[in-house]
Design a protein around this motif. Structure first.
Motif, PDB file in Angstrom:
ATOM      1  N   VAL A  32      13.060  65.811  48.863  1.00 23.02           N
ATOM      2  CA  VAL A  32      12.090  65.028  49.410  1.00 23.02           C
ATOM      3  C   VAL A  32      12.055  65.545  50.864  1.00 23.02           C
ATOM      4  CG1 VAL A  32      11.074  63.717  47.949  1.00 23.02           C
ATOM      5  CG2 VAL A  32      12.786  63.423  49.465  1.00 23.02           C
ATOM      6  N   CYS A  33      10.276  65.347  51.688  1.00 23.16           N
ATOM      7  CA  CYS A  33      10.143  65.964  52.973  1.00 23.16           C
ATOM      8  C   CYS A  33      10.446  63.866  53.806  1.00 23.16           C
ATOM      9  CB  CYS A  33       8.958  66.373  53.782  1.00 23.16           C
ATOM     10  SG  CYS A  33       7.066  65.719  52.891  1.00 23.16           S
ATOM     11  N   ASN A  34      10.448  64.397  55.096  1.00 30.07           N
ATOM     12  CA  ASN A  34      10.444  62.884  55.157  1.00 30.07           C
ATOM     13  C   ASN A  34       9.010  61.522  54.999  1.00 30.07           C
ATOM     14  OD1 ASN A  34      12.792  62.924  56.707  1.00 30.07           O
ATOM     15  ND2 ASN A  34      12.154  63.795  59.009  1.00 30.07           N
ATOM     16  N   ARG A  35       8.140  62.713  54.607  1.00 32.37           N
ATOM     17  CA  ARG A  35       6.667  61.780  54.744  1.00 32.37           C
ATOM     18  C   ARG A  35       6.256  61.375  52.862  1.00 32.37           C
ATOM     19  NH1 ARG A  35       2.710  61.944  58.535  1.00 32.37           N
ATOM     20  NH2 ARG A  35       3.515  63.387  60.024  1.00 32.37           N
ATOM     21  N   CYS A  36       6.909  62.352  52.785  1.00 33.60           N
ATOM     22  CA  CYS A  36       7.424  62.116  51.227  1.00 33.60           C
ATOM     23  C   CYS A  36       7.626  60.697  50.721  1.00 33.60           C
ATOM     24  CB  CYS A  36       7.301  62.894  50.263  1.00 33.60           C
ATOM     25  SG  CYS A  36       5.996  63.880  49.894  1.00 33.60           S
ATOM     26  N   LEU A  37       9.207  60.272  51.815  1.00 33.31           N
ATOM     27  CA  LEU A  37       9.872  59.520  50.686  1.00 33.31           C
ATOM     28  C   LEU A  37      10.101  58.147  52.228  1.00 33.31           C
ATOM     29  CD1 LEU A  37      12.676  58.385  49.953  1.00 33.31           C
ATOM     30  CD2 LEU A  37      13.595  59.460  52.261  1.00 33.31           C
ATOM     31  N   VAL A  73      12.927  72.739  50.376  1.00 33.62           N
ATOM     32  CA  VAL A  73      11.431  72.714  50.093  1.00 33.62           C
ATOM     33  C   VAL A  73      11.162  71.252  49.183  1.00 33.62           C
ATOM     34  CG1 VAL A  73       9.134  73.289  49.354  1.00 33.62           C
ATOM     35  CG2 VAL A  73      10.632  75.022  50.570  1.00 33.62           C
ATOM     36  N   CYS A  74      10.159  69.968  49.667  1.00 35.81           N
ATOM     37  CA  CYS A  74      10.195  68.940  49.168  1.00 35.81           C
ATOM     38  C   CYS A  74       9.457  69.237  48.202  1.00 35.81           C
ATOM     39  CB  CYS A  74       8.982  67.995  50.064  1.00 35.81           C
ATOM     40  SG  CYS A  74       8.605  66.159  49.274  1.00 35.81           S
ATOM     41  N   TRP A  75       9.984  68.495  46.522  1.00 34.72           N
ATOM     42  CA  TRP A  75       9.594  69.106  45.555  1.00 34.72           C
ATOM     43  C   TRP A  75       8.343  67.787  45.332  1.00 34.72           C
ATOM     44  CZ3 TRP A  75       8.991  64.758  41.986  1.00 34.72           C
ATOM     45  CH2 TRP A  75       9.497  63.185  42.252  1.00 34.72           C
ATOM     46  N   ILE A  76       8.410  67.248  45.863  1.00 35.96           N
ATOM     47  CA  ILE A  76       6.362  66.157  45.955  1.00 35.96           C
ATOM     48  C   ILE A  76       5.337  67.263  46.827  1.00 35.96           C
ATOM     49  CG2 ILE A  76       5.314  63.894  45.843  1.00 35.96           C
ATOM     50  CD1 ILE A  76       8.649  62.450  46.305  1.00 35.96           C
ATOM     51  N   CYS A  77       5.574  67.305  47.974  1.00 35.36           N
ATOM     52  CA  CYS A  77       4.257  67.716  48.033  1.00 35.36           C
ATOM     53  C   CYS A  77       4.699  69.238  48.511  1.00 35.36           C
ATOM     54  CB  CYS A  77       4.237  66.968  49.961  1.00 35.36           C
ATOM     55  SG  CYS A  77       5.098  67.738  50.512  1.00 35.36           S
ATOM     56  N   GLY A  78       5.848  69.750  48.489  1.00 35.46           N
ATOM     57  CA  GLY A  78       5.690  71.444  48.325  1.00 35.46           C
ATOM     58  C   GLY A  78       6.011  71.677  49.709  1.00 35.46           C
ATOM     59  N   PHE A  83       3.558  70.354  51.703  1.00 38.85           N
ATOM     60  CA  PHE A  83       2.587  70.781  52.432  1.00 38.85           C
ATOM     61  C   PHE A  83       2.710  69.380  53.732  1.00 38.85           C
ATOM     62  CE2 PHE A  83      -1.881  68.724  52.549  1.00 38.85           C
ATOM     63  CZ  PHE A  83      -2.670  69.723  52.479  1.00 38.85           C
ATOM     64  N   LEU A  84       3.578  68.356  54.038  1.00 40.64           N
ATOM     65  CA  LEU A  84       2.423  67.401  55.396  1.00 40.64           C
ATOM     66  C   LEU A  84       3.478  67.503  56.470  1.00 40.64           C
ATOM     67  CD1 LEU A  84       3.252  64.095  52.341  1.00 40.64           C
ATOM     68  CD2 LEU A  84       1.408  65.169  53.688  1.00 40.64           C
ATOM     69  N   ASP A  85       4.404  69.109  55.746  1.00 40.31           N
ATOM     70  CA  ASP A  85       4.782  69.256  57.627  1.00 40.31           C
ATOM     71  C   ASP A  85       3.970  70.274  58.139  1.00 40.31           C
ATOM     72  OD1 ASP A  85       7.047  68.253  56.717  1.00 40.31           O
ATOM     73  OD2 ASP A  85       7.857  69.723  55.706  1.00 40.31           O
TER      74      ASP A  85
HETATM   75 ZN   LIG Z   1       7.374  65.704  51.168  1.00 42.84          ZN
END
Ligand SMILES: [Zn+2]
Ligand SMILES: [Zn+2]
Length: 411
Positions: free
Chosen positions: A25-30, A66-71, A73-75
Motif C-alpha cells: 500500500v502507498c503511504n497515503r492509503c496507509l 503498486v498500492c493495492w488500494i488506490c492502484g 493513483f494517489l502518487d
Molecule cells: Zn494507495
C-alpha cells in the motif's frame, strides 16, 4: 513512551497488518486509515511513519510496488491538478472546489478494507483526493477553496478519465424602465417551431424579435463572455404596457461567464446609450442567487396610469363617484379570459388603494390607479364579462376600454 501511546501503537500495528496483508500500500492509503494520528501532518507523512514502525517491528520492508488500494493513483495527483488548471484557464475566478467521482471498484476496495480494519480512524479516499488536489491548485494558482459558493467547481471523473467544470453564474441586480409597447420582458420563442426557426417566424425562432431581457442581456453577455442569460423580474407587465417611474427590479443571470470581475458602470452606460429609445436601467450592482426568490416573492403596490375610453359621453361627477366607490375595495378577480390558456382558472382577491381622475374629455378619461401587486388592472376597468367584481364598466353602466396602460411607480 507512556502506556497509552504504547497501547495505541499496538492498535496501529494490528490495523496496519490487515491493510498490508493484501499487498503493498502507498503511504497515503496507509496513512488515511489513521486520519487523526499525530495531528495535522498529512496522510503521506503519516503513512511513512507507520511504515517505519512496521519496519522496526517486523524487520520487513514494502518497497517498489503498486498500492493495492488506490492502484498508485494517489502518487499521480499532479497530472489531475494540471488538467484542472488547464480546463479553467479561460475563466476568471477567485474560489473553487474539487469534487471526485471514483470507480465502483475503488468503492468496493475501500469497503473491503474498512471491513477488515474496522475503519475506526479512517477517512474516505474521495475526501483525500479532493483535499490534496485542492491544496495543490491553491498553491499553483493562488486561488482559494470555498466549500459554500465556489466560482468554479472541478469535477474529476476517475473512471471516465475526465475533468469538467461547473462555473457559477454571475447575477446582476437592477431596475428597468420600458419606454415602448410590444416588447415582452423575456425571450419569447416562436410557438409554431419552438424556437428552431420556421416560415411563421421568418426563421428567427422568435415571436418577438426583442425583449427587455435581450436588450439588457446582449451587453452583459458581451462583457462577461457568457453563454446565455436567464431573466428574473419582480413580476412582469403585459407586453403592451410600458414600465415607467422608478422602474421594475430584476436579476439577470449570466450563464457560464468567462469574466466575473467587471465594472458594472460601463455595462449600465452601454445599455443606456445604445438602447435608450426602448429601455433604461438603473441601480445596477452584483447580486446573489438568493435575491431571485426574494424578488419573486415581492408583492408590492404599484401605481398605473390608464387611458380609458367609454362608448358614450359621461358626466365627470359620475366618474368621480364611481372611482371613489372603489377606494379601498377588495376586488374579486377570476382569471382573465385573455390568460386562461396559460393560467389556472381561480378567483384572486386584490386590494385597490385609490383611483384618481387625472384628465377627462367626456368619452375618455385618464386615471391613476394604486393597487396591490398582481392585480389585473385592465379587467378592473373592463370587467371581463363579469369576471372581475366590482369593475368600472358596471359601476358606470358603459363599455369602458383600456387604450393604453403604463406602470408609473413600483415601490
Ligand atoms: Zn494507495
Ligand atoms: Zn418559428
Amino acid at each position: 513512551m507512556d502506556k497509552d501511546e504504547h497501547i495505541y501503537q499496538d492498535e496501529i500495528i494490528k490495523i496496519s497488518e490487515k491493510v498490508i496483508n493484501d499487498g503493498y500500500v502507498c503511504n497515503r492509503c496507509l496513512g488515511r486509515q489513521f486520519v487523526n494520528l499525530w495531528g495535522n501532518i498529512g496522510n503521506e507523512e503519516r503513512g511513512r511513519r507507520i511504515k517505519n514502525i512496521l519496519r522496526d517491528y517486523y524487520k520487513i520492508d514494502h518497497i517498489s510496488n503498486v498500492c493495492w488500494i488506490c492502484g498508485g493513483f494517489l502518487d499521480d495527483l499532479d497530472e489531475w491538478v494540471r488538467r484542472c488548471i488547464d480546463i479553467s484557464k479561460d475563466y476568471e475566478y477567485d474560489t473553487f472546489l474539487v469534487g471526485t467521482h471514483i470507480s465502483g471498484l475503488l468503492h468496493e476496495t475501500e469497503e473491503y478494507l474498512w471491513e477488515k480494519t474496522g475503519a475506526r480512524y479512517t477517512e474516505s479516499i474521495k475526501a483525500e483526493i479532493n483535499r490534496e488536489i485542492g491544496k495543490r491548485i491553491e498553491k499553483v494558482t493562488g486561488k482559494n477553496v470555498d466549500f459554500v459558493k465556489p466560482d468554479i467547481l472541478f469535477l474529476i471523473d476517475i473512471p471516465l478519465d475526465k475533468v469538467t467544470i461547473k462555473v457559477k453564474p454571475v447575477y446582476i441586480y437592477g431596475r428597468y424602465k420600458k419606454y415602448v409597447r410590444d416588447i415582452p420582458q423575456t425571450k419569447w420563442p416562436c410557438r409554431a417551431c419552438g424556437g428552431v426557426g420556421c416560415y411563421v417566424c421568418n426563421y428567427t425562432g422568435k415571436k418577438y424579435l426583442e425583449s427587455v431581457e435581450e436588450l439588457i442581456g446582449k451587453h452583459a453577455l458581451k462583457s462577461f463572455l457568457g453563454e446565455f442569460t436567464k431573466f428574473h423580474g419582480a413580476g412582469r407587465e403585459d407586453i403592451d404596457v410600458r414600465m415607467l417611474g422608478n422602474g421594475r427590479p430584476f436579476v439577470l443571470e449570466i450563464i457560464n461567464p468567462k469574466k466575473r470581475f467587471l465594472d458594472l458602470t460601463q455595462i449600465e452606460n452601454d445599455i443606456n446609450k445604445y438602447e435608450k429609445d426602448k429601455i433604461e436601467v438603473s441601480n445596477i450592482r452584483f447580486a446573489d442567487k438568493e435575491e431571485i426568490s426574494y424578488l419573486k416573492s415581492l408583492k408590492v403596490d404599484k401605481i398605473y396610469k390608464c387611458d380609458v375610453t367609454f362608448d358614450r359621453i359621461l358626466d365627470k361627477k359620475d366618474i368621480i363617484k364611481a372611482i371613489g366607490s372603489m377606494n379601498g375595495v377588495i376586488l374579486k378577480q377570476r382569471t382573465p379570459t385573455r390568460v386562461l390558456h396559460r393560467r389556472k382558472d381561480l378567483i384572486r382577491e386584490r386590494r385597490v388603494n385609490w383611483i384618481k381622475l387625472v384628465d377627462y374629455t367626456g368619452d375618455s378619461a385618464v386615471l391613476e390607479i394604486s393597487c396591490e401587486g398582481g392585480t389585473y388592472v385592465k379587467e378592473l376597468i373592463t370587467g371581463d364579462y363579469g369576471r372581475t367584481i366590482p369593475n368600472l364598466s358596471d359601476l358606470l353602466d358603459v363599455t369602458a376600454t383600456v387604450k393604453t396602460l403604463d406602470v408609473i411607480s413600483f415601490k
